[in-house]
Design an enzyme around this catalytic site. Structure first.
Site, PDB file in Angstrom:
ATOM      1  N   GLU A 196       0.922  -1.112   0.177  1.00 38.45           N
ATOM      2  CA  GLU A 196      -0.091   0.136  -0.106  1.00 38.45           C
ATOM      3  C   GLU A 196       0.862   1.164  -0.066  1.00 38.45           C
ATOM      4  O   GLU A 196       0.753   2.147   1.069  1.00 38.45           O
ATOM      5  CB  GLU A 196      -0.944   0.038   1.176  1.00 38.45           C
ATOM      6  CG  GLU A 196      -2.017  -1.004   1.127  1.00 38.45           C
ATOM      7  CD  GLU A 196      -3.061  -1.117   2.147  1.00 38.45           C
ATOM      8  OE1 GLU A 196      -3.084  -0.060   3.178  1.00 38.45           O
ATOM      9  OE2 GLU A 196      -4.218  -1.687   1.979  1.00 38.45           O
ATOM     10  N   GLU A 322      -5.079  -8.419  -0.470  1.00 34.77           N
ATOM     11  CA  GLU A 322      -6.248  -8.172   0.179  1.00 34.77           C
ATOM     12  C   GLU A 322      -7.284  -8.252  -0.117  1.00 34.77           C
ATOM     13  O   GLU A 322      -7.556  -7.344  -0.904  1.00 34.77           O
ATOM     14  CB  GLU A 322      -5.497  -6.788   1.261  1.00 34.77           C
ATOM     15  CG  GLU A 322      -4.267  -7.149   1.907  1.00 34.77           C
ATOM     16  CD  GLU A 322      -3.991  -5.741   2.985  1.00 34.77           C
ATOM     17  OE1 GLU A 322      -4.970  -5.158   3.385  1.00 34.77           O
ATOM     18  OE2 GLU A 322      -2.641  -5.484   3.144  1.00 34.77           O
TER      19      GLU A 322
END
Length: 518
Positions: A196, A322
């Site tokens: 991220e 994810e």
């Protein structure tokens, strides 16, 4: 109708008196391309240093009265082995870009205590580090997927970790590995370079990150005797097309094996304020959750199309590393620990999402549910000595038959599930053929009231018998508790039969079914 009532009653479920059938669905299972496989890595999982996933989950106090190997909790290991966890991602998540691997190797008593500033400011004693994680992977029979620290680490730190794990040369780092109990290289192949990076991994712009990635990838070396590295780009947040476009445009294809995507299902659809409750929700909240879940189809399609522009041969894998349902935490628990219950709704999300991944297996070749134990949409929940398997766990048990099987395309038009004037597709499915020639069809009915009748043609498939298993319950918000751990459980399914050359199926409401044809 009578047969379906008997079926559901036999499975131990209450059937609503006003049950009705939607129109019969014509479904065709196509022969497909024998070379196209559903990668087992779609069935990967995630263990972050977050809440009670690792500590008090996988890694327990020595005095806890449960079966253990060292401090690894073996009843969890056995449960995860049963569903053939394909790969396990560690140490994060956001925690990866705060993690320094040297803190977690060497004698335990000499490891420093640090603060997990991302998740509840918990004190991290680093007793579970690289060797402990790789021992867990060995016990699970799974491939380790490591996330390297780009946000607060250095290129040298990542390169040293790779040398420590994968080199057999006589160097101070390999000598240290040997002193720490592992003479031979581990040969870890899956490496995420940052996590991220658009957010908790550094709040980078995509142009900046691609330059950083290329620098890190340049120093991610392959070592003689160890398998070639799979270098993985920190990809987009949801439907951020620009992030994927820029990564594919600026990073040479030979510098990346995969590109990630993070896409969660929030019941309310909102990151600010309440995300929605894990339990006690009504049908309107359920409907909205499933509507948000189905956005995965459009998001994956969008990113895959961008990747196709730059990678027509589909060499680069899309990894949705994810995904899952993210609700408000359970009342009274630490908000930084992300502990939530897990209902039949979560199982329907899991079955639907895995069907989407299977149907995009030409590009989606990896995925990781968030997370394995006690965090978000967990497979396993624990309370001291007690452990339970969630409805989501049972979906992975059902769907393991698709791992590395030949993909079989499906053609059908789904009936509509309608509520308060809104609608969404009631039915989703995927199919595959395994090495023995058995065909497996996974079916999800999202409608809470209407059963689905299917008439399925299977051109080119020779089969004599059909069997199946079902996951359902009386209410879509039913869930397992430590006092009643089998409220939502698998049962045999007898609602499928051969009719001429076709397969006839009666699929109950709010259910996940996997059929096997031999």
């Amino acid at each position: 109708m009578l047969n379906l009532k008997r079926l559901v009653a036999a499975a131990g479920f209450v059937l609503a008196a006003n049950l009705t059938f939607a129109q019969t669905v014509s479904l065709t299972v196509q022969p497909g391309d024998p070379k196209l496989r559903i990668s087992k890595d779609i069935y990967g999982h995630f263990a972050e240093h977050l809440g009670r996933c690792v500590y008090d989950g996988i890694w327990v106090d020595p005095g806890l009265n449960v079966p253990k190997q060292g401090r690894i909790r073996m009843d969890i290991v056995e449960a995860l082995r049963k569903i053939k966890v394909a790969n396990l991602r560690w140490p994060g998540g956001c925690y990866a870009d705060a993690y320094h691997w040297r803190d977690g190797v060497g004698p335990t008593a000499q490891r420093p205590r640090t603060i997990n500033t991302w998740w509840g400011d918990a004190v991290e004693d680093n007793s579970f580090g690289t060797h402990e994680f790789l021992e867990l992977c060995k016990l699970l029979g799974t491939e380790p997927y490591l996330a390297a620290n780009v946000g607060s680490g250095t290129v040298q730190e990542m390169a040293n970790w790779m040398e420590y794990l994968n080199s057999n040369a006589d160097t101070p780092l390999t000598q240290q590995r040997k002193q720490n109990g592992h003479p031979e290289p581990y040969g870890v192949t899956m490496w995420g370079i940052g996590n991220e990076s658009w957010g908790c991994g550094g709040n980078m712009t995509v142009d900046y990150y691609t330059d950083v990635y290329k620098r890190y990838a340049t120093f991610a070396h392959n070592y003689p005797g160890s398998p070639k590295l799979k270098r993985i780009v920190s990809g987009a947040n949801g439907d951020d097309a620009n992030w994927t476009e820029t990564c594919m445009k600026k990073i040479p294809l030979d510098q990346m094996w995969g590109l990630t995507l993070h896409q969660y299902t929030l019941p309310t659809g909102s990151w600010s304020g309440s995300k929605g409750a894990a339990t006690g929700f009504d049908e309107a909240q359920y409907f909205n959750t499933m509507k948000n879940c189905l956005k995965m189809e459009a998001v994956v399609t969008k990113h895959a199309a961008i990747m196709d522009k730059y990678d027509k041969d589909k060499k680069v894998a899309l990894l949705v590393d994810e995904w899952g349902v993210w609700t408000d935490v359970e009342p009274g628990t630490n908000p930084g620990f992300l502990y939530q219950q897990n209902s039949l709704r979560d199982a329907l999300v899991a079955g639907t999402t895995l069907n989407i991944f299977n149907n995009h297996c030409d590009r989606v070749r990896g995925a990781n549910l968030a997370q394995a134990v006690n965090v978000l949409q967990a497979l396993v929940l624990t309370d001291k000595e007690r452990m339970l398997l969630t409805p989501t766990y049972h979906v992975f048990d059902l769907y393991q038959v698709h791992q590395d099987a030949q993909y079989l395309p499906l053609q059908f038009t789904s009936p509509e599930y309608t509520l308060n004037g809104d609608k969404l597709p009631a039915l989703n499915a995927s199919a595959s053929k395994d090495a023995s020639g058995a065909v497996h069809i996974s079916l999800v009915n999202l409608d809470t009231k209407k059963a689905q009748k299917l008439e399925t043609a299977l051109p080119g498939v020779t089969w004599k018998t059909v069997s199946g298993r079902i996951l359902t319950s009386a209410k879509v918000n039913d869930y397992n508790t430590f006092d009643n751990p089998n409220k939502v459980k698998l049962a045999g399914f007898s609602g499928a039969k051969k009719r001429g050359g076709n397969l006839a199926v009666e699929l109950p409401p709010q259910s996940v079914v996997v059929l096997e044809l031999r």
